[in-house]
Design a protein around this motif. Structure first.
Motif, PDB file in Angstrom:
ATOM      1  N   ILE A  60     -19.659 -16.708  25.804  1.00  0.00           N
ATOM      2  CA  ILE A  60     -20.865 -16.123  26.415  1.00  0.00           C
ATOM      3  C   ILE A  60     -21.042 -16.679  27.829  1.00  0.00           C
ATOM      4  O   ILE A  60     -21.238 -15.934  28.791  1.00  0.00           O
ATOM      5  N   ALA A  96     -18.378 -15.486  30.291  1.00  0.00           N
ATOM      6  CA  ALA A  96     -18.544 -14.114  30.757  1.00  0.00           C
ATOM      7  C   ALA A  96     -19.703 -13.970  31.742  1.00  0.00           C
ATOM      8  O   ALA A  96     -19.652 -13.127  32.631  1.00  0.00           O
ATOM      9  N   THR A  97     -20.745 -14.777  31.592  1.00  0.00           N
ATOM     10  CA  THR A  97     -21.951 -14.518  32.374  1.00  0.00           C
ATOM     11  C   THR A  97     -22.357 -15.637  33.339  1.00  0.00           C
ATOM     12  O   THR A  97     -23.197 -15.411  34.208  1.00  0.00           O
ATOM     13  N   CYS A  98     -21.779 -16.811  33.206  1.00  0.00           N
ATOM     14  CA  CYS A  98     -22.264 -17.945  34.009  1.00  0.00           C
ATOM     15  C   CYS A  98     -21.188 -18.623  34.855  1.00  0.00           C
ATOM     16  O   CYS A  98     -21.513 -19.290  35.839  1.00  0.00           O
ATOM     17  N   THR A 134     -19.077 -17.583  36.975  1.00  0.00           N
ATOM     18  CA  THR A 134     -18.929 -17.178  38.374  1.00  0.00           C
ATOM     19  C   THR A 134     -19.688 -18.142  39.284  1.00  0.00           C
ATOM     20  O   THR A 134     -19.329 -18.306  40.443  1.00  0.00           O
ATOM     21  N   PRO A 136     -28.977 -15.255  33.837  1.00  0.00           N
ATOM     22  CA  PRO A 136     -28.116 -15.475  34.988  1.00  0.00           C
ATOM     23  C   PRO A 136     -28.749 -14.966  36.289  1.00  0.00           C
ATOM     24  O   PRO A 136     -29.302 -13.869  36.312  1.00  0.00           O
ATOM     25  N   GLY A 150     -28.395 -11.340  37.730  1.00  0.00           N
ATOM     26  CA  GLY A 150     -27.788 -10.476  36.713  1.00  0.00           C
ATOM     27  C   GLY A 150     -28.780 -10.144  35.621  1.00  0.00           C
ATOM     28  O   GLY A 150     -29.903 -10.650  35.619  1.00  0.00           O
ATOM     29  N   LYS A 203     -30.549 -10.086  31.977  1.00  0.00           N
ATOM     30  CA  LYS A 203     -30.812 -11.107  30.963  1.00  0.00           C
ATOM     31  C   LYS A 203     -29.760 -11.002  29.851  1.00  0.00           C
ATOM     32  O   LYS A 203     -29.271  -9.914  29.554  1.00  0.00           O
ATOM     33  N   LEU A 204     -29.427 -12.130  29.236  1.00  0.00           N
ATOM     34  CA  LEU A 204     -28.517 -12.099  28.092  1.00  0.00           C
ATOM     35  C   LEU A 204     -29.145 -11.242  26.998  1.00  0.00           C
ATOM     36  O   LEU A 204     -30.371 -11.098  26.936  1.00  0.00           O
ATOM     37  N   GLU A 250     -27.243 -12.785  21.965  1.00  0.00           N
ATOM     38  CA  GLU A 250     -26.635 -13.935  22.632  1.00  0.00           C
ATOM     39  C   GLU A 250     -27.616 -15.105  22.719  1.00  0.00           C
ATOM     40  O   GLU A 250     -27.256 -16.261  22.495  1.00  0.00           O
TER      41      GLU A 250
END
Ligand code: HEC
Length: 126
Positions: free
Chosen positions: A49, A52-54, A56, A101, A104, A106-107, A111
């Motif tokens: 998780i 994929a989302t953090c 970067t 994020p 971006g 929200k999860l 998640e």
């Protein structure tokens, strides 16, 4: 009706229903009923998780430039942020935390529940 017309209509039906299911999956990627909270592990659930989302912004190589100095790649670093409440505060967009994020969406609810479950289970390195 000739055979070509019948075949064409058959193909149109197959393709349109195929596309319908595909777009439905993209619109609703997580069905709460399908949210697996029984086998939440660090390596199999939590790290993917965050990756994929953090990553970067919060990976070991990016955190100084884009992540405000916060590392979220290794177990030890993630455990610290989980323990001080900032991880959940940020992903749940709670008052007093910087919502993540950054920039971006929200999860998903699933998640967020999985992250909470991992913490409730003792933030294990499993
Ligand atoms: C586009 C870059 C970017 C992404 C993607 C991103 N972050 Fe951040 N994050 C930042 C920056 C920059 C800060 C520091 C902001 C500040 O100090 O003003 C930060 C701060 C934080 C903090 C501290 C919050 C606080 O209230 O002190 C946490 C926890 C955090 N991020 C977790 C995450 C998590 C978890 C994800 C993925 C779900 C994520 N971030 C995705 C850039 C990002």
């Amino acid at each position: 009706m000739n055979r070509i017309l019948k075949t064409t209509m058959f193909l149109i039906i197959v393709f349109t229903t195929g596309c319908y299911y595909e777009s439905e999956e993209k619109l609703y990627p997580v069905n709460p009923a399908d949210c697996d909270l029984t086998e939440v592990t660090f390596s199999g659930t939590i790290k993917p998780i965050l990756q994929a989302t953090c990553f970067t912004c919060h990976s070991n190589s990016n955190y100084l430039n884009s992540g405000g100095g916060i590392k979220l790649q290794n177990y030890a670093d993630i455990k610290i942020m989980a323990g001080n409440g900032k991880l959940m505060g940020a992903v749940k967009h709670e008052n007093g935390f910087i919502p993540m994020p950054q920039g971006g969406g929200k999860l998903t609810a699933c998640e967020i529940s999985q992250l909470q479950k991992w913490i409730d289970n003792g933030t294990l390195n499993n």
